[in-house]
Write an enzyme that holds these catalytic residues in place. Structure first.
Site, PDB file in Angstrom:
ATOM      1  N   LYS A 201     -13.766   9.367  -9.063  1.00 12.92           N
ATOM      2  CA  LYS A 201     -13.806   7.918  -8.864  1.00 12.92           C
ATOM      3  C   LYS A 201     -15.207   7.416  -9.198  1.00 12.92           C
ATOM      4  CE  LYS A 201     -11.168   5.149  -5.763  1.00 12.92           C
ATOM      5  NZ  LYS A 201     -10.309   4.954  -4.617  1.00 12.92           N
TER       6      LYS A 201
ATOM      7  N   GLU B  98       3.533   3.723   5.396  1.00  9.60           N
ATOM      8  CA  GLU B  98       3.762   2.645   6.357  1.00  9.60           C
ATOM      9  C   GLU B  98       4.957   2.938   7.252  1.00  9.60           C
ATOM     10  OE1 GLU B  98       3.053   2.179   3.132  1.00  9.60           O
ATOM     11  OE2 GLU B  98       1.167   1.066   3.191  1.00  9.60           O
TER      12      GLU B  98
ATOM     13  N   ARG C  81       7.276  -2.453   3.941  1.00 10.21           N
ATOM     14  CA  ARG C  81       7.701  -1.057   3.756  1.00 10.21           C
ATOM     15  C   ARG C  81       8.244  -0.441   5.052  1.00 10.21           C
ATOM     16  NH1 ARG C  81       5.251   2.071  -0.788  1.00 10.21           N
ATOM     17  NH2 ARG C  81       5.945   0.744  -2.485  1.00 10.21           N
TER      18      ARG C  81
HETATM   19  C1  LIG Z   1       2.254   0.717  -0.052  1.00  8.57           C
HETATM   20  C2  LIG Z   1       0.765   0.515  -0.215  1.00  8.57           C
HETATM   21  N1  LIG Z   1      -0.066   0.759   0.819  1.00  8.57           N
HETATM   22  C3  LIG Z   1      -1.390   0.579   0.675  1.00  8.57           C
HETATM   23  C4  LIG Z   1      -1.907   0.147  -0.509  1.00  8.57           C
HETATM   24  C5  LIG Z   1      -3.397  -0.151  -0.638  1.00  8.57           C
HETATM   25  N2  LIG Z   1      -4.049   0.772  -1.603  1.00  8.57           N
HETATM   26  C6  LIG Z   1      -4.335   0.399  -2.857  1.00  8.57           C
HETATM   27  S1  LIG Z   1      -5.059   1.605  -3.743  1.00  8.57           S
HETATM   28  C7  LIG Z   1      -5.007   2.648  -2.439  1.00  8.57           C
HETATM   29  C8  LIG Z   1      -5.557   4.034  -2.590  1.00  8.57           C
HETATM   30  C9  LIG Z   1      -4.802   4.795  -3.590  1.00  8.57           C
HETATM   31  O1  LIG Z   1      -5.354   6.062  -3.726  1.00  8.57           O
HETATM   32  P1  LIG Z   1      -5.037   6.914  -5.012  1.00  8.57           P
HETATM   33  O2  LIG Z   1      -3.600   6.817  -5.330  1.00  8.57           O
HETATM   34  O3  LIG Z   1      -5.597   8.267  -4.806  1.00  8.57           O
HETATM   35  O4  LIG Z   1      -5.809   6.151  -6.173  1.00  8.57           O
HETATM   36  P2  LIG Z   1      -7.403   5.994  -6.371  1.00  8.57           P
HETATM   37  O5  LIG Z   1      -7.768   4.673  -5.764  1.00  8.57           O
HETATM   38  O6  LIG Z   1      -8.058   7.137  -5.717  1.00  8.57           O
HETATM   39  O7  LIG Z   1      -7.607   5.975  -7.837  1.00  8.57           O
HETATM   40  C10 LIG Z   1      -4.447   2.048  -1.321  1.00  8.57           C
HETATM   41  C11 LIG Z   1      -4.299   2.671   0.001  1.00  8.57           C
HETATM   42  C12 LIG Z   1      -1.008  -0.107  -1.557  1.00  8.57           C
HETATM   43  N3  LIG Z   1      -1.431  -0.570  -2.744  1.00  8.57           N
HETATM   44  N4  LIG Z   1       0.307   0.091  -1.390  1.00  8.57           N
END
Ligand SMILES: Cc1ncc(C[n+]2csc(CCOP(=O)(O)OP(=O)(O)O)c2C)c(N)n1
Length: 629
Positions: A294, A380, A408
């Protein structure tokens, strides 16, 4: 891990030097480039992402991590015929830039500008609309099955992060896909981060998978299997220094029926491109494990990917400056402080977040009460039922969750919490219009989906102190409750440290006027009071969406000619509908103001609210035209 030569900011990269990038207006043009040019393209693309995000705000760390992956995918696959489905979609800026939207990045997340997430209506290269996580494998599987049924040769690829992979839905899709004879590629983009550090057994498992012992095993197994595929073997042999391993029969993903390949360095185009080309020739469900970082290439983001996850505008040379303090606290901060204060008073309090510690204002609580803090990962549904289980045993769970993400967990809210009348408090953040994230993230439906659930108390604070006291009120109840508050800060009302419970189901008259009574819910109290000045209208702060103060509504109907409800929520099924249910016994004239029956897009929240008539002037105008019915 391959890195960009030096650091983007400290090198003072000249943004006018996007010579190669400017020649790529379509992935077909990308595929014309020589492989050797791709390294240069990656440098320019990374600099362009940083440059444009620093000017508009948006997601940064994740996008710096997918530069090479986006190039390699469009280079190897025949997009848009082949479908690339990005999970969440917050990491798709490199993809957007490579697919004809380079110049449009200047209006990212603004009114009439492009979305910060993939959107089918925006580009034929956005195979699937997303923003909520963990949908990519299901969607790509659907596309793969449809291609097979239609006899089309196109490929379907899901790109999912290790954070998003933790959701049940991703595993439901793996379970389904692994037993199907379809050509599906799942790419796990593993950067060992969610927004905050990821949690859970899967995270631990992936870390073990990346350890040296597993690499060795993987490499031996890979050689064994790929030797049976002459072309693949030759390419794999050539990329040997980069491709660290190919197939590990014993991985979890193999057990699910996938052919597991990896882990490989996701910033190394010389590993990515041959590996993807190999995989393209393989049939059946494939799983490629890619390791990225990241914030790659921008030191500040590499060192602090959380702060740079979704920044506002900033100067790349200086980095993000910490806000000067003393400003109004956001509702999330008001919640976080209440949580700590309440936890000190009541040992039974525990707090749960589905992977949104920072956004929900829970960093302080997680540090001060680590034993009572639970990050359930992006899950969730699980978070809600987990809270229900805790409540069964006499503890008092608080679930901090964005309004849009509680969608969700709706069945869990009804089936596991409300039917059993369990005392779970939902701190519902991001109620109403959220701004840059747009239609996928607006909390526009929660009054409607909450107020129809028996046993649930639903509160909407009009200011910061009311929010604090409502959280206290909800926490004291012997059943489920939700306090729904907006993104950002409120009117700036001083907080009373002392807790005092608000009488349940009671609104309060905030302005006495004539003929017109405005019943305001939550954030709409402030513009309603302003609008009322010129109209000399009565204004009620309703406070409770459920139980609604029916007595007060009746009283207003008996003493006024027009009842107006105002809410930052869809009119359909919302708080105004609840008011109408009470008024149906009378023949009082009513006007319902709120969000229209369409998805409200991204942009500046104040402008968006004004555009739908939910500022003081809009409210006044709507009332004036209603009087002349
Ligand atoms: C259902 C849901 N819950 C929470 C989120 C908020 N959210 C957006 S990005 C993220 C982290 C995602 O992590 P990852 O898939 O590892 O991607 P990275 O940001 O590390 O590239 C979260 C929790 C979301 N988009 N959708």
């Amino acid at each position: 891990m391959a890195t960009l030569a030096g650091d983007l900011a400290s090198e003072g990269y000249n943004p006018s030097m996007y010579e190669l990038l400017k020649t790529v207006n379509d992935p077909a043009e990308l595929r014309q480039l020589d492989r050797k040019q791709l390294h240069r393209l990656a440098e320019e693309l990374r600099a362009y992402v940083l440059d444009s995000v620093s000017k508009t705000g948006g997601h940064l760390s994740s996008n710096l991590g997918t530069v090479e992956l986006a190039i390699a995918l469009h280079y190897v696959f025949e997009t848009p015929e082949d479908r690339i489905v990005w999970d969440v979609g917050h990491q798709t800026y490199p993809h957007k830039i490579l697919t004809g939207r380079r110049e449009q990045m200047a209006r990212l997340r603004m009114i009439d500008g492009i979305s910060g997430f993939p959107r089918r209506s925006e580009s034929k290269f956005d195979a699937f609309g997303t923003a909520h996580s963990s949908t990519s494998i299901s969607a790509a599987l659907g596309m793969a099955v449809a291609a097979k049924r239609k006899g089309e040769k196109r490929r379907a690829v899901a790109v999912i992060g290790d954070g998003a992979m933790s959701a049940g839905m991703a595993f439901e899709a793996l379970n389904n896909a692994g037993a199907m004879d379809v050509d599906l590629l799942v790419i796990l983009n593993d950067n060992e981060m969610s927004i905050s550090p990821p949690v859970g057994a899967l995270t631990n498992y992936l870390a073990r998978l990346l350890s040296g012992r597993m690499y060795d095993t993987a490499k031996r197994a890979s050689e064994h299997i790929l030797k049976r595929l002459p072309i693949a073997w030759e390419l794999a042999r050539r990329a040997e220094e980069h491709v660290k391993g190919m197939v590990t029969p014993s991985t979890l993903f193999e057990e699910f029926g996938f052919n597991y390949i990896g882990p490989i360095d996701g910033h190394d185009l010389d590993a990515l491109i041959p590996t993807l080309s190999n995989i393209k020739k393989l049939r059946g469900p494939q799983f490629l494990h890619v390791v990225t970082r990241k914030g790659q290439g921008y030191k500040l983001a590499e060192e602090d990917p959380i702060t740079y996850h979704g920044p506002g505008k900033f100067d790349p040379a200086e980095g993000i400056r910490k806000a000067a303090g003393s400003g109004k606290p956001s509702y999330s901060q008001v919640f976080g402080d209440w949580l700590c204060d309440m936890a000190k008073q009541d040992e039974r309090l525990v707090a749960i977040t589905p992977a949104m510690r920072e956004g929900s204002g829970m960093v302080r609580f997680s540090e001060e009460f680590p034993e009572r803090y639970f990050d359930a990962a992006i899950a969730e549904q699980h978070a809600v039922t987990f809270a229900a289980g805790i409540a069964c045993e006499g503890l008092k769970p608080v679930v901090a969750i964005y309004s849009t993400f509680l969608q969700r967990g709706y069945d869990q809210l009804i089936h596991d919490v409300a039917i059993q009348n369990l005392p779970v408090l939902f701190a519902l953040d991001r109620g109403g219009i959220v701004g840059g994230d747009g239609q996928t993230h607006n909390g526009a439906f929660d009054y409607a989906y909450l107020r129809t659930v028996p046993n649930l108390t639903v509160m909407a604070p009009a200011d910061e102190n009311e929010c604090r006291q409502m959280l206290y009120t909800g926490f004291q109840l012997n059943g489920p409750a939700a306090v729904r508050y907006p993104r950002g800060s409120g009117p700036g009302v001083a907080l009373q440290r002392e807790f005092s419970a608000i009488p349940v189901g009671k609104g309060e008259i905030r302005r006495a006027g004539k003929k017109i009574a405005i019943l305001a819910f939550g954030s709409m109290l402030k513009p309603a009071l302003e609008a009322a000045e010129q109209l000399d209208a009565t204004v009620v702060n309703m406070r409770f969406v459920k139980p609604l103060d029916a007595g007060l509504v009746d009283q207003m109907a008996a003493t006024h000619d027009l009842i107006v409800s105002v809410e930052e929520h869809q009119i359909m099924g919302g708080a105004g509908s609840a008011v109408l249910e009470v008024l149906s016994k009378t023949n009082t004239k009513a006007l319902l103001l709120g969000l229209p029956d369409r998805f409200i897009d991204h942009g500046d929240p104040a402008k968006l609210l004004s555009a739908v008539g939910l500022d003081a002037e809009g409210i006044r105008k709507s009332i004036v035209s209603a009087i002349s019915w």
